[in-house]
Enzyme design. Structure first.
Site, PDB file in Angstrom:
ATOM      1  CG  ASP A 188      49.175  56.142  54.445  1.00 43.54           C
ATOM      2  OD1 ASP A 188      49.242  55.192  55.257  1.00 43.54           O
ATOM      3  OD2 ASP A 188      48.573  57.202  54.692  1.00 43.54           O
ATOM      4  CG  ASN A 194      44.278  48.162  57.028  1.00 38.90           C
ATOM      5  OD1 ASN A 194      43.321  48.491  57.722  1.00 38.90           O
ATOM      6  ND2 ASN A 194      44.804  48.961  56.108  1.00 38.90           N
ATOM      7  CD  GLU A 195      42.334  50.668  54.314  1.00 40.03           C
ATOM      8  OE1 GLU A 195      43.331  50.925  53.618  1.00 40.03           O
ATOM      9  OE2 GLU A 195      41.679  51.535  54.912  1.00 40.03           O
ATOM     10  CG  ASN A 231      39.604  50.812  57.710  1.00 38.61           C
ATOM     11  OD1 ASN A 231      39.154  50.531  58.815  1.00 38.61           O
ATOM     12  ND2 ASN A 231      40.823  50.450  57.324  1.00 38.61           N
ATOM     13  CE1 TYR A 254      40.193  58.159  56.554  1.00 39.94           C
ATOM     14  CE2 TYR A 254      39.867  55.920  55.754  1.00 39.94           C
ATOM     15  CZ  TYR A 254      40.504  56.810  56.591  1.00 39.94           C
ATOM     16  OH  TYR A 254      41.433  56.367  57.490  1.00 39.94           O
ATOM     17  CE1 TYR A 289      42.382  60.090  50.734  1.00 41.68           C
ATOM     18  CE2 TYR A 289      41.667  58.468  52.345  1.00 41.68           C
ATOM     19  CZ  TYR A 289      42.662  59.255  51.806  1.00 41.68           C
ATOM     20  OH  TYR A 289      43.927  59.228  52.325  1.00 41.68           O
ATOM     21  CD  GLU A 295      42.263  53.117  58.405  1.00 36.91           C
ATOM     22  OE1 GLU A 295      42.147  53.895  57.436  1.00 36.91           O
ATOM     23  OE2 GLU A 295      43.120  52.221  58.478  1.00 36.91           O
ATOM     24  CD1 TRP A 344      43.893  57.387  59.008  1.00 38.28           C
ATOM     25  CD2 TRP A 344      44.143  55.598  60.320  1.00 38.28           C
ATOM     26  NE1 TRP A 344      45.092  56.811  58.698  1.00 38.28           N
ATOM     27  CE2 TRP A 344      45.279  55.709  59.488  1.00 38.28           C
ATOM     28  CE3 TRP A 344      44.085  54.551  61.245  1.00 38.28           C
ATOM     29  CZ2 TRP A 344      46.341  54.816  59.550  1.00 38.28           C
ATOM     30  CZ3 TRP A 344      45.138  53.661  61.304  1.00 38.28           C
ATOM     31  CH2 TRP A 344      46.249  53.808  60.454  1.00 38.28           C
ATOM     32  CE  LYS A 352      42.902  60.631  55.738  1.00 37.38           C
ATOM     33  NZ  LYS A 352      44.155  60.405  55.017  1.00 37.38           N
TER      34      LYS A 352
HETATM   35  N1  CKX Z   1      43.500  53.435  55.263  1.00 41.88           N
HETATM   36  C1  CKX Z   1      40.861  54.773  51.977  1.00 41.88           C
HETATM   37  C2  CKX Z   1      44.748  52.795  55.587  1.00 41.88           C
HETATM   38  C3  CKX Z   1      45.622  53.734  56.341  1.00 41.88           C
HETATM   39  C4  CKX Z   1      45.773  55.061  55.584  1.00 41.88           C
HETATM   40  C5  CKX Z   1      44.423  55.666  55.379  1.00 41.88           C
HETATM   41  C6  CKX Z   1      44.552  57.060  54.756  1.00 41.88           C
HETATM   42  C7  CKX Z   1      43.679  54.655  54.497  1.00 41.88           C
HETATM   43  C8  CKX Z   1      42.434  55.119  53.868  1.00 41.88           C
HETATM   44  C9  CKX Z   1      41.843  54.171  52.871  1.00 41.88           C
HETATM   45  O1  CKX Z   1      46.857  53.131  56.534  1.00 41.88           O
HETATM   46  O2  CKX Z   1      46.626  55.905  56.281  1.00 41.88           O
HETATM   47  O3  CKX Z   1      44.628  57.197  53.557  1.00 41.88           O
HETATM   48  O4  CKX Z   1      44.592  58.036  55.488  1.00 41.88           O
END
Ligand code: CKX
Length: 614
Positions: free
Chosen positions: A167, A417-418, A472, A474, A478, A512, A557, A576
């Site tokens: 993002d 990352n992720e 990470n 949420y 989310y 995060e 985050w 965020k």
């Molecule tokens: N994690 C569900 C990677 C970050 C994003 C963060 C977001 C996500 C969340 C994954 O680079 O900014 O969506 O805020």
């Protein structure tokens, strides 16, 4: 083996380093005509922009901001006659995402990967005592064979557009300083250090890569400049009696002066700031100098107004002052290695850094932040592009560890990352990346990666490779945000119980957590996006963290709001941040500050009640 040294530039008795930062000529090249029209010799434009900086936020037209493709820079520089007989280099702190470098029209380097330094040997192409022309052709297209991952599409009007699988805005340009270097013919190419602590002494093991046939002498100086230890030879051990250790928020730096002799002539010298400390994972704890440390801090971005992702010393200074004010002790360089000056500052301020390679977007989705949280899966590592992607990834791991291995602040390597981890085809890919990091790091630091929501205790096939686990999560944003937050808490606890049951017996760190918050919005009772809701969500998440003794850190985050691409999920950026993009606090900053100031940087014992999850 890297073609050239990545040692940070310095000027001393044997070396010269001159910054070429300033206003460079600049031109986009949407028709890819640069080579055909002789741009390697010089650009036919009077347009200039600052270096270092991203190019996107200076102009007022959208086509420039959203541009994907080749773009060119030019600067002239003068080479002093006194540098005759030296080896001459250009060193780029980073060019995003790929670059071809020309000196006086001759190609001198090519590099792919937008967040790590590279050098061009210009000894043959450059002219002494004359003006020289340096031209850089850069390119910011995203692909699935390079990191970070994404795609580049062509719109019906023929214009290209980046489609990142992440993002943050796809900022590009010459993002960090460019140095002109004059090095001796016989030079020090690299220095590697590792440490072992004894009762009242420290062993500093060193290796110096240098020209053959030379001799090496080393002096370790304390902060007052007194000799703490000395040695000879390209490898060995220095014993430091009664060492003052580098501690979290309690840094102490020595200076290691490495001198290279040819016969009895001084050939080269390099001085490295270093801190003596050890990092290890034992059981469910992260130990710094043998003492448990609880990580408190942030996931960050290199992102600021006007500069974009370009290195900005004012933002660097402000960010560290804010982190200190908050009682933080650590951050993750999400989602790419930052400018070297950031690590120098962290060394000097005593912050721990989880250093992340730019392996982000390894989950095929344009909205992976949403899809993965809701359980979507993809076979990302089973693609035709995987072997090429792996090579780019391994190269970035190699360059990152070569550049950052001696910083005392670097406590761990984050290797992804992720990513998508729920498919078997991820496993061999991960194994190779983890093995490479272990092989390259002289300090054998912990390795980890940040797990996205669909990598659960039941589904994740790669988590066992991590020395400590980074989640990470949420819940409350989310997943089940707003009035459903009570379900979010229950589901979060269920997941944590699942991790406990999986029996990994290692530390977990939240790398995060949080939710978008508009600094303009207040609402009582709260609604999502309001400052009140950000506080409520954080309070719920912290309650869960405190219920599990294997949770050994929290990095919210994000440190600050940051620029993203436009779309229905983002209100001109990811909001965020605990701070606004202009680095002013939201309400949540005060909540986190109070909490972090009450948790000691080291030796925090979680209460037994909390450990029961009560
Ligand atoms: N994690 C569900 C990677 C970050 C994003 C963060 C977001 C996500 C969340 C994954 O680079 O900014 O969506 O805020």
């Amino acid at each position: 083996m890297l073609p050239y040294s990545l040692l940070y530039p310095q000027t001393n008795t044997a070396r010269r380093a001159v910054k070429l930062d300033g206003m460079w000529k600049f031109s986009l090249d949407p028709q890819t005509q640069g080579e055909r029209e002789g741009w390697p010799q010089g650009l036919p434009t009077q347009e200039r922009i600052p270096v270092p900086a991203s190019f996107q936020d200076f102009f007022t037209d959208k086509d420039t901001r959203e541009y994907a493709g080749d773009f060119w820079y030019e600067i002239k520089f003068f080479l002093p006659r006194e540098w005759a007989g030296k080896r001459l280099f250009l060193r780029f702190g980073s060019v995003t995402h790929r670059a071809v470098v020309y000196c006086n029209g001759v190609e001198v380097a090519r590099h792919q990967g937008g967040f790590l330094p590279f050098c061009a040997d210009i000894t043959a192409a450059a002219r002494l005592d004359q003006e020289n022309t340096l031209v850089v052709k850069a390119n910011n297209e995203l692909t699935e064979t390079n990191i970070p991952c994404g795609r580049t599409i062509t719109l019906k009007n023929g214009k290209k557009m980046a489609k990142p699988y992440f993002d943050f805005f796809n900022y590009a340009g010459i993002h960090r300083s460019v140095h002109l270097l004059a090095l001796p013919q016989a030079s020090i190419q690299d220095v590697s250090l590792s440490f072992a602590l004894e009762e009242r002494a420290a062993q500093v093991r060193y290796t110096v890569d240098c020209a053959p046939g030379c001799t090496v002498a080393l002096s370790l100086l304390d902060a007052q400049g007194n000799l703490a230890a000395s040695g000879e030879g390209a490898e060995g051990v220095l014993t430091v009696k009664e060492p003052r250790l580098w501690g979290v928020r309690d840094p102490y730096l020595y200076r290691l002066v490495v001198t290279l002799f040819q016969g009895d002539q001084l050939a080269d010298q390099y001085t490295l700031e270093t801190g003596i400390r050890t990092v290890e994972v034992r059981g469910a704890q992260i130990l710094l100098n043998g003492k448990p440390v609880y990580l408190k801090g942030f996931g960050k971005h290199e992102d600021s107004d006007l500069f974009g992702r370009g290195f900005n010393p004012a933002a660097l200074k402000r960010d560290f002052e804010l982190m200190k004010w908050m009682g933080a002790n650590s951050f993750r360089t999400s989602h790419y290695p930052y400018a070297e000056e950031v690590y120098q500052m962290a060394d000097r301020e005593g912050f721990l850094v989880i250093d992340e390679v730019p392996a982000v977007g390894m989950f095929e989705s344009l909205m992976n932040f949403f899809d993965a949280t809701t359980g979507k899966q993809s076979g990302f590592f089973g693609k035709e592009t995987t072997p090429q992607l792996l090579q780019a990834h391994l190269q970035a791991v190699e360059e990152m560890i070569a550049r950052d291995k001696n910083h005392p602040c670097v406590m761990a390597w984050s290797l992804f990352n992720e990513p998508e981890t729920t498919n078997e085809n991820a496993v061999p890919y991960f194994e190779q990346v983890f093995a490479r990091a272990r092989e390259l790091d002289p300090q054998q630091r912990p390795r980890t990666f940040a797990l996205i929501g669909n990598s659960t205790p039941e589904t994740c096939k790669c988590v066992q490779l991590s020395d400590f686990v980074c989640l990470n999560r949420y819940y409350g944003w989310y997943n089940q945000g707003g009035y459903e937050i009570s379900d979010a808490e229950e589901n979060f606890r269920k997941e944590m119980d699942g991790w406990k049951a999986r029996g990994l017996h290692r530390p977990f760190v939240f790398t995060e957590y949080g939710g978008d918050t508009l600094s303009s919005e207040h609402k009582l009772p709260s609604v999502m996006w309001s400052q009140e809701y950000q506080r409520e969500a954080l309070e719920m998440l912290h309650r869960v963290f405190d219920s599990y003794d294997f949770v050994q850190g929290e990095q919210v985050w994000n440190f600050a709001d940051f620029q993203t691409g436009e779309g229905i999920m983002r209100v001109n950026g990811n909001k965020k941040g605990v701070f606004t993009r202009q680095r002013q606090p939201k309400d949540a900053a005060f909540l986190l500050k109070a909490r972090w100031e009450s948790i000691p940087h080291t030796g925090w014992e979680k209460s037994p009640r909390a450990q029961q999850g009560e």
